[in-house]
Design a protein around this motif. Structure first.
Motif, PDB file in Angstrom:
ATOM      1  N   UNK A 154       0.582  -0.709   0.533  1.00  0.00           N
ATOM      2  CA  UNK A 154      -0.164   0.416  -0.067  1.00  0.00           C
ATOM      3  C   UNK A 154       0.945   0.872   0.344  1.00  0.00           C
ATOM      4  N   UNK A 155       0.804   2.513  -0.794  1.00  0.00           N
ATOM      5  CA  UNK A 155       1.471   3.591  -0.481  1.00  0.00           C
ATOM      6  C   UNK A 155       2.314   3.317  -2.042  1.00  0.00           C
ATOM      7  N   UNK A 156       3.256   2.169  -1.773  1.00  0.00           N
ATOM      8  CA  UNK A 156       4.211   1.827  -2.592  1.00  0.00           C
ATOM      9  C   UNK A 156       4.601  -0.024  -2.969  1.00  0.00           C
ATOM     10  N   UNK A 157       5.608   0.332  -4.602  1.00  0.00           N
ATOM     11  CA  UNK A 157       5.002  -1.001  -5.502  1.00  0.00           C
ATOM     12  C   UNK A 157       6.669  -1.284  -5.274  1.00  0.00           C
ATOM     13  N   UNK A 158       6.731  -2.192  -5.824  1.00  0.00           N
ATOM     14  CA  UNK A 158       7.906  -3.520  -6.304  1.00  0.00           C
ATOM     15  C   UNK A 158       9.002  -2.272  -7.587  1.00  0.00           C
ATOM     16  N   UNK A 159       8.026  -1.244  -9.089  1.00  0.00           N
ATOM     17  CA  UNK A 159       8.500  -0.785  -9.574  1.00  0.00           C
ATOM     18  C   UNK A 159       9.413   0.109  -9.201  1.00  0.00           C
ATOM     19  N   UNK A 160       8.524   0.594  -7.977  1.00  0.00           N
ATOM     20  CA  UNK A 160       9.440   1.993  -7.510  1.00  0.00           C
ATOM     21  C   UNK A 160      10.238   1.680  -6.664  1.00  0.00           C
ATOM     22  N   UNK A 161       9.991   0.942  -6.183  1.00  0.00           N
ATOM     23  CA  UNK A 161      11.385   0.647  -5.056  1.00  0.00           C
ATOM     24  C   UNK A 161      12.666  -0.409  -5.407  1.00  0.00           C
ATOM     25  N   UNK A 162      12.691  -1.408  -6.253  1.00  0.00           N
ATOM     26  CA  UNK A 162      13.468  -2.323  -6.994  1.00  0.00           C
ATOM     27  C   UNK A 162      15.570  -1.583  -7.019  1.00  0.00           C
ATOM     28  N   UNK A 163      15.705  -1.970  -7.023  1.00  0.00           N
ATOM     29  CA  UNK A 163      17.397  -1.912  -6.850  1.00  0.00           C
ATOM     30  C   UNK A 163      17.479  -0.456  -6.006  1.00  0.00           C
ATOM     31  N   UNK A 164      16.800  -0.209  -5.156  1.00  0.00           N
ATOM     32  CA  UNK A 164      17.942   0.509  -4.051  1.00  0.00           C
ATOM     33  C   UNK A 164      18.006   0.231  -2.981  1.00  0.00           C
ATOM     34  N   UNK A 165      18.763   0.648  -2.420  1.00  0.00           N
ATOM     35  CA  UNK A 165      19.817   0.206  -1.135  1.00  0.00           C
ATOM     36  C   UNK A 165      18.350   0.411   0.391  1.00  0.00           C
ATOM     37  N   UNK A 166      18.769  -0.392   0.935  1.00  0.00           N
ATOM     38  CA  UNK A 166      17.822  -0.807   2.440  1.00  0.00           C
ATOM     39  C   UNK A 166      17.300   0.632   2.666  1.00  0.00           C
ATOM     40  N   UNK A 167      18.645   1.830   2.565  1.00  0.00           N
ATOM     41  CA  UNK A 167      17.800   3.445   3.441  1.00  0.00           C
ATOM     42  C   UNK A 167      16.928   3.998   2.663  1.00  0.00           C
ATOM     43  N   UNK A 168      17.441   3.404   1.810  1.00  0.00           N
ATOM     44  CA  UNK A 168      16.062   4.391   0.488  1.00  0.00           C
ATOM     45  C   UNK A 168      15.204   3.669   0.095  1.00  0.00           C
ATOM     46  N   UNK A 169      14.833   2.056   1.022  1.00  0.00           N
ATOM     47  CA  UNK A 169      13.637   1.762   0.790  1.00  0.00           C
ATOM     48  C   UNK A 169      12.512   2.489   1.631  1.00  0.00           C
ATOM     49  N   UNK A 170      13.162   2.963   2.739  1.00  0.00           N
ATOM     50  CA  UNK A 170      12.447   2.793   3.882  1.00  0.00           C
ATOM     51  C   UNK A 170      12.373   4.976   4.944  1.00  0.00           C
ATOM     52  N   UNK A 171      13.401   5.358   3.390  1.00  0.00           N
ATOM     53  CA  UNK A 171      13.330   6.954   3.772  1.00  0.00           C
ATOM     54  C   UNK A 171      11.927   7.513   4.176  1.00  0.00           C
ATOM     55  N   UNK A 172      10.874   6.984   3.764  1.00  0.00           N
ATOM     56  CA  UNK A 172       9.690   8.118   3.802  1.00  0.00           C
ATOM     57  C   UNK A 172       9.605   7.650   5.513  1.00  0.00           C
ATOM     58  N   UNK A 173      10.030   6.245   6.238  1.00  0.00           N
ATOM     59  CA  UNK A 173       9.865   6.238   7.501  1.00  0.00           C
ATOM     60  C   UNK A 173      10.033   7.207   8.527  1.00  0.00           C
ATOM     61  N   UNK A 174       9.131   7.630   9.233  1.00  0.00           N
ATOM     62  CA  UNK A 174       9.377   8.491  10.340  1.00  0.00           C
ATOM     63  C   UNK A 174      10.796   7.984  11.480  1.00  0.00           C
ATOM     64  N   UNK A 175      11.635   8.803  11.762  1.00  0.00           N
ATOM     65  CA  UNK A 175      13.015   8.827  12.274  1.00  0.00           C
ATOM     66  C   UNK A 175      13.738   6.996  11.762  1.00  0.00           C
ATOM     67  N   UNK A 176      13.426   6.936  11.082  1.00  0.00           N
ATOM     68  CA  UNK A 176      14.006   5.736  10.462  1.00  0.00           C
ATOM     69  C   UNK A 176      15.638   6.148  10.650  1.00  0.00           C
ATOM     70  N   UNK A 177      16.008   7.074  10.008  1.00  0.00           N
ATOM     71  CA  UNK A 177      17.193   7.492   9.229  1.00  0.00           C
ATOM     72  C   UNK A 177      18.362   7.745  10.695  1.00  0.00           C
ATOM     73  N   UNK A 178      17.151   8.597  11.505  1.00  0.00           N
ATOM     74  CA  UNK A 178      17.253   9.206  12.941  1.00  0.00           C
ATOM     75  C   UNK A 178      18.091   7.994  14.000  1.00  0.00           C
ATOM     76  N   UNK A 179      17.379   6.670  14.213  1.00  0.00           N
ATOM     77  CA  UNK A 179      16.814   6.261  14.833  1.00  0.00           C
ATOM     78  C   UNK A 179      17.247   4.683  14.781  1.00  0.00           C
ATOM     79  N   UNK A 180      17.185   4.019  13.269  1.00  0.00           N
ATOM     80  CA  UNK A 180      17.554   3.041  12.753  1.00  0.00           C
ATOM     81  C   UNK A 180      18.234   2.498  11.496  1.00  0.00           C
TER      82      UNK A 180
END
Length: 504
Positions: A319-345
């Protein structure tokens, strides 16, 4: 005194000889020995007596401690998962198609620098490699050894994760999914990982046939938005498919089996759908699409930097994303929209992916509240507009509102070293919460008091005007009926991710 003195001397000499022997190994041999000792050392470390001091110990170098989630200086490309080369010969003896004489054993005589230079490149198909005997996966296994193991090797032995117990009482026509309620309080953004229940890696329920049909229709309509693979993912795709089929045959033998013939190779028999799949005839991800009603994302280690990238998957439930928009990305790029991901996770997740052993798969759950049962929501889907406003309660009866739980597992494959992110989407009418002790009070507390950025990301606002009054009413009823003690202090349930009495 004499005995103790000689014992000490003997111990010292033994230790010295062990150190000398260890130093004579190549770098890669030392890595194998270290990987074998790591579980013992970890256990010994955990068994040390804890301090009884009331004040925390001082840091050795407090001024050098990185603030927050800032990583210390480290060469990430030098981080590798623990190897299980000692399982190769054991797996060969229980794998009917293995060529045992081509598997040399636990040690490989390759210096660290040469080993790193001999890793299979990210985008290289293992089947076309020109020097398989000197090209390795991140698990320290050569491509020649992969070939020598044959098709459908003993993945339980290779990974250290046992096959599931047969579920002989299981009947597909009446099977319900377990009632996952992954609600936590205090609610904050963490990885929230738990040891996977290996018997429940792939869980079937009575809508099996309908779900498979819906997923195939989604692929026919959306193509690479739900199923795709990039070059270099071939070994991981095959490995995942074989592990999944082995699991189904072991867990549900009354419905699934594998056969082999010289002409067709391996054939998977699906007794629920009453069909057969000649495994070699179609891509491994298509085998999964047609037989396993769950989603899989395949993350591969890039030898250039040591980080993990999404290289293949069958993802029909996003929901809100799909394989076509994420394939080839690094782990941190995939989780970019998640709140606090960069700072805490971000740092913790990168390290976790780098070091996750094959024998320690984990599980977790994420959740949201949805109108109806949206399984896949590509950009521009009309259903997406429901999240932008609150429907009049007359148009939104409680019967239309559902809890959606994405029950997720994470595990490493033993040959390719790929990380598999797997999940299934499960829907429950919120009306069911009325009979589930503590759930109405816990969920209403989270909706009202959860961190603003996380709740905005979950986007439950569009149904809260209908759900919250019902939850409050049911919470009061549960206290009056004695299902919940009055004055209960809201917190994560002991039965999490379920609730008290769920088996009844």
């Amino acid at each position: 005194m004499w005995l103790s003195g000689h014992f000490a001397a003997a111990t010292a000499i033994g230790l010295l000889l062990s150190v000398v022997s260890f130093l004579l190994f190549t770098g890669t041999q030392r890595k194998v020995v270290y990987n074998r000792l790591t579980p013992w050392l970890s256990t010994a470390k955990r068994s040390r007596r804890s301090s009884s001091a009331k004040t925390p110990p001082r840091s050795v170098s407090p001024e050098r401690k990185p603030p927050g989630n800032v990583p210390p200086s480290v060469e990430h490309r030098d981080l590798f998962p623990p190897w299980r080369r000692d399982a190769l010969l054991l797996a060969a003896h229980s794998s009917p198609f293995a060529r045992k004489n081509e598997l040399p054993g636990a040690f490989i005589d390759t210096p660290d620098r040469i080993f790193q230079e001999s890793l299979i490149p990210l985008a290289t198909d293992y089947r076309t490699c020109t020097s398989p005997s000197s090209t390795y996966t991140p698990m320290g296994i050569s491509l020649s050894e992969v070939a020598a193991l044959g098709d459908f090797p003993d993945y339980a032995e290779l990974s250290g994760v046992p096959l599931p117990s047969p579920y002989s009482a299981f009947k597909i026509e009446s099977a319900l999914p377990r009632p996952y309620r992954p609600f936590r309080w205090t609610y904050h953004q963490t990885m929230s990982l738990n040891k996977m229940e290996t018997d429940w890696w792939l869980e079937l329920e009575k809508n099996f046939a309908e779900t498979i049909k819906e997923r195939k229709e989604l692929f026919a309509k959306y193509g690479k938005m739900v199923l795709d693979w990039l070059p270099g993912s071939e070994l991981a795709c095959k490995e995942l498919m074989e592990m999944a089929l082995q699991f189904l045959c072991a867990r549900y033998p009354q419905y699934f089996s594998l056969s082999y013939s010289e002409q067709e190779g391996h054939v998977f028999h699906n007794g629920i759908l009453r069909n057969e799949t000649v495994v070699k005839d179609i891509h491994p991800l298509l085998v999964l699409l047609e037989n396993v009603p769950e989603d899989f994302g395949i993350m591969l280690r890039n030898p250039e930097d040591g980080y993990y990238y999404l290289r293949a998957g069958v993802l029909c439930s996003s929901l809100g994303w799909n394989l076509g928009t994420k394939i080839g990305m690094q782990l941190k790029e995939i989780h970019g929209p998640i709140p606090d991901y960069k700072e805490k996770m971000e740092f913790s997740m990168d390290r976790y992916f780098a070091k996750l052993p094959t024998a320690r798969p984990i599980q977790r759950g994420s959740w949201g509240l949805e109108i109806d049962k949206p399984l896949f929501m590509p950009p521009g889907d009309p259903h997406e507009s429901y999240r932008d406003y609150q429907l009049d309660p007359a148009q939104l009866p409680l019967s239309r509102i559902h809890l959606r739980v994405d029950w997720q597992t994470l595990r490493r494959l033993p040959l390719s070293g790929a990380i598999i992110f797997n999940f299934k989407a499960l829907f429950t009418p919120v009306e069911d919460f009325r009979e589930e002790p503590h759930i109405p009070r816990l969920l209403s507390h989270i909706l009202r008091n959860g961190p603003k950025n996380i709740m905005e990301y979950k986007n439950t606002w569009h149904v809260e005007h209908v759900v919250l009054p019902a939850l409050d009413r049911w919470a009061g009823e549960q206290e009056e009926r004695g299902l919940v003690e009055k004055g209960w202090e809201v917190g994560t349930l002991e039965e999490t991710p379920f609730f008290r009495g769920w088996k009844e």
